[in-house]
Write a protein that holds these residues in place. Structure first.
Motif, PDB file in Angstrom:
ATOM      1  N   CYS A  19       0.852  -1.184   0.000  1.00 48.92           N
ATOM      2  CA  CYS A  19       0.000   0.000   0.000  1.00 48.92           C
ATOM      3  C   CYS A  19       0.891   1.238   0.000  1.00 48.92           C
ATOM      4  CB  CYS A  19      -0.917  -0.006   1.223  1.00 48.92           C
ATOM      5  SG  CYS A  19      -0.031  -0.115   2.798  1.00 48.92           S
ATOM      6  N   SER A  20       0.289   2.406   0.105  1.00 50.77           N
ATOM      7  CA  SER A  20       1.087   3.625   0.203  1.00 50.77           C
ATOM      8  C   SER A  20       1.661   3.739   1.616  1.00 50.77           C
ATOM      9  CB  SER A  20       0.245   4.852  -0.134  1.00 50.77           C
ATOM     10  OG  SER A  20      -0.800   4.986   0.789  1.00 50.77           O
ATOM     11  N   ALA A  21       2.715   4.512   1.754  1.00 54.32           N
ATOM     12  CA  ALA A  21       3.396   4.654   3.037  1.00 54.32           C
ATOM     13  C   ALA A  21       2.453   5.133   4.132  1.00 54.32           C
ATOM     14  CB  ALA A  21       4.585   5.609   2.893  1.00 54.32           C
ATOM     15  N   SER A  22       1.504   5.977   3.785  1.00 57.73           N
ATOM     16  CA  SER A  22       0.590   6.519   4.795  1.00 57.73           C
ATOM     17  C   SER A  22      -0.365   5.475   5.355  1.00 57.73           C
ATOM     18  CB  SER A  22      -0.205   7.684   4.217  1.00 57.73           C
ATOM     19  OG  SER A  22      -1.064   7.222   3.187  1.00 57.73           O
ATOM     20  N   LYS A  23      -0.446   4.308   4.714  1.00 52.99           N
ATOM     21  CA  LYS A  23      -1.390   3.274   5.151  1.00 52.99           C
ATOM     22  C   LYS A  23      -0.702   2.053   5.761  1.00 52.99           C
ATOM     23  CE  LYS A  23      -4.434   4.814   1.496  1.00 52.99           C
ATOM     24  NZ  LYS A  23      -4.970   4.534   0.179  1.00 52.99           N
ATOM     25  N   LEU A  24       0.623   2.096   5.905  1.00 51.58           N
ATOM     26  CA  LEU A  24       1.339   0.936   6.433  1.00 51.58           C
ATOM     27  C   LEU A  24       0.854   0.541   7.821  1.00 51.58           C
ATOM     28  CD1 LEU A  24       4.947   1.819   5.218  1.00 51.58           C
ATOM     29  CD2 LEU A  24       3.414   0.074   4.271  1.00 51.58           C
ATOM     30  N   ASP A  25       0.705   1.516   8.707  1.00 50.39           N
ATOM     31  CA  ASP A  25       0.246   1.202  10.061  1.00 50.39           C
ATOM     32  C   ASP A  25      -1.207   0.731  10.063  1.00 50.39           C
ATOM     33  OD1 ASP A  25      -0.575   3.806   9.343  1.00 50.39           O
ATOM     34  OD2 ASP A  25      -0.748   4.424  11.433  1.00 50.39           O
ATOM     35  N   LEU A  26      -2.012   1.252   9.172  1.00 46.72           N
ATOM     36  CA  LEU A  26      -3.410   0.830   9.073  1.00 46.72           C
ATOM     37  C   LEU A  26      -3.501  -0.656   8.759  1.00 46.72           C
ATOM     38  CD1 LEU A  26      -6.505   1.404   8.842  1.00 46.72           C
ATOM     39  CD2 LEU A  26      -6.079   1.920   6.437  1.00 46.72           C
ATOM     40  N   VAL A  27      -2.796  -1.118   7.715  1.00 48.41           N
ATOM     41  CA  VAL A  27      -2.931  -2.516   7.302  1.00 48.41           C
ATOM     42  C   VAL A  27      -2.295  -3.481   8.302  1.00 48.41           C
ATOM     43  CG1 VAL A  27      -3.256  -2.022   4.850  1.00 48.41           C
ATOM     44  CG2 VAL A  27      -0.968  -2.431   5.706  1.00 48.41           C
ATOM     45  N   THR A  28      -1.223  -3.070   8.965  1.00 45.04           N
ATOM     46  CA  THR A  28      -0.667  -3.948  10.004  1.00 45.04           C
ATOM     47  C   THR A  28      -1.626  -4.015  11.190  1.00 45.04           C
ATOM     48  OG1 THR A  28       0.707  -2.157  10.864  1.00 45.04           O
ATOM     49  CG2 THR A  28       1.745  -3.704   9.335  1.00 45.04           C
TER      50      THR A  28
END
Length: 164
Positions: A19-28
């Motif tokens: 995903c985009s860098a801004s969504k890395l924490d969201l998907v984890t």
């Protein structure tokens, strides 16, 4: 994408999300074991080969996706975003269908079909906590145009709920 991550994690899969860098924490936070920024990470650096790739974004070449699969892996292309002049967003989907007959890998694409049984199962998963809606924000009708622009730019971290 957020639903795919959650459904796969709920089913016991080891999920690698792109995903985009801004969504890395969201998907984890939604269950991905690892997450990579698609702008800066090559598929070869993501720990493959993979048994299954679900491609939602539509920005990787079919050849690159196939090289990241195991010899008998499966690729599922969901929708399509860009392509040739004549076929638009489904060009990769059609190439995958054609290539499918010449490989041990399973290459295909899908469009969802809404059924009462499927909706009931999703409602059960929501009630159990196995699936939670990823909501970017709640907005009024005045903010609808801005929300649509954010969606088009890929800037949303989930869905926008519009309240009248």
């Amino acid at each position: 994408g957020t639903s795919a991550v959650q459904l796969a994690a709920h089913a016991g899969a080891e999920v690698t999300a792109v995903c985009s860098a801004s969504k890395l924490d969201l998907v984890t936070g939604l269950g991905a074991h690892a997450a990579y920024d698609y702008r800066t990470s090559e598929l070869s650096a993501m720990g493959g080969p993979f048994d299954l790739i679900v491609d939602i974004a539509g920005n990787r070449k079919l050849r690159a996706l196939r090289s990241a699969l195991t010899p008998t892996g499966r690729l599922v292309i969901i929708g399509g975003e860009s392509g040739g002049h004549f076929l638009g967003g489904i060009q990769r989907n059609l190439w995958a269908s054609l290539a499918n007959g010449f490989t041990r890998q399973e290459l295909g694409w899908m469009f969802s079909e809404t059924t009462s049984q499927g909706c009931a199962r999703l409602a059960e998963l929501v009630a159990e906590g196995g699936l939670r809606p990823a909501i970017d924000r709640v907005a009024g009708l005045d903010d609808l145009a801005a929300a649509l622009m954010d969606m088009r730019r890929g800037a949303l971290r989930g869905q926008v709920v519009i309240e009248p």
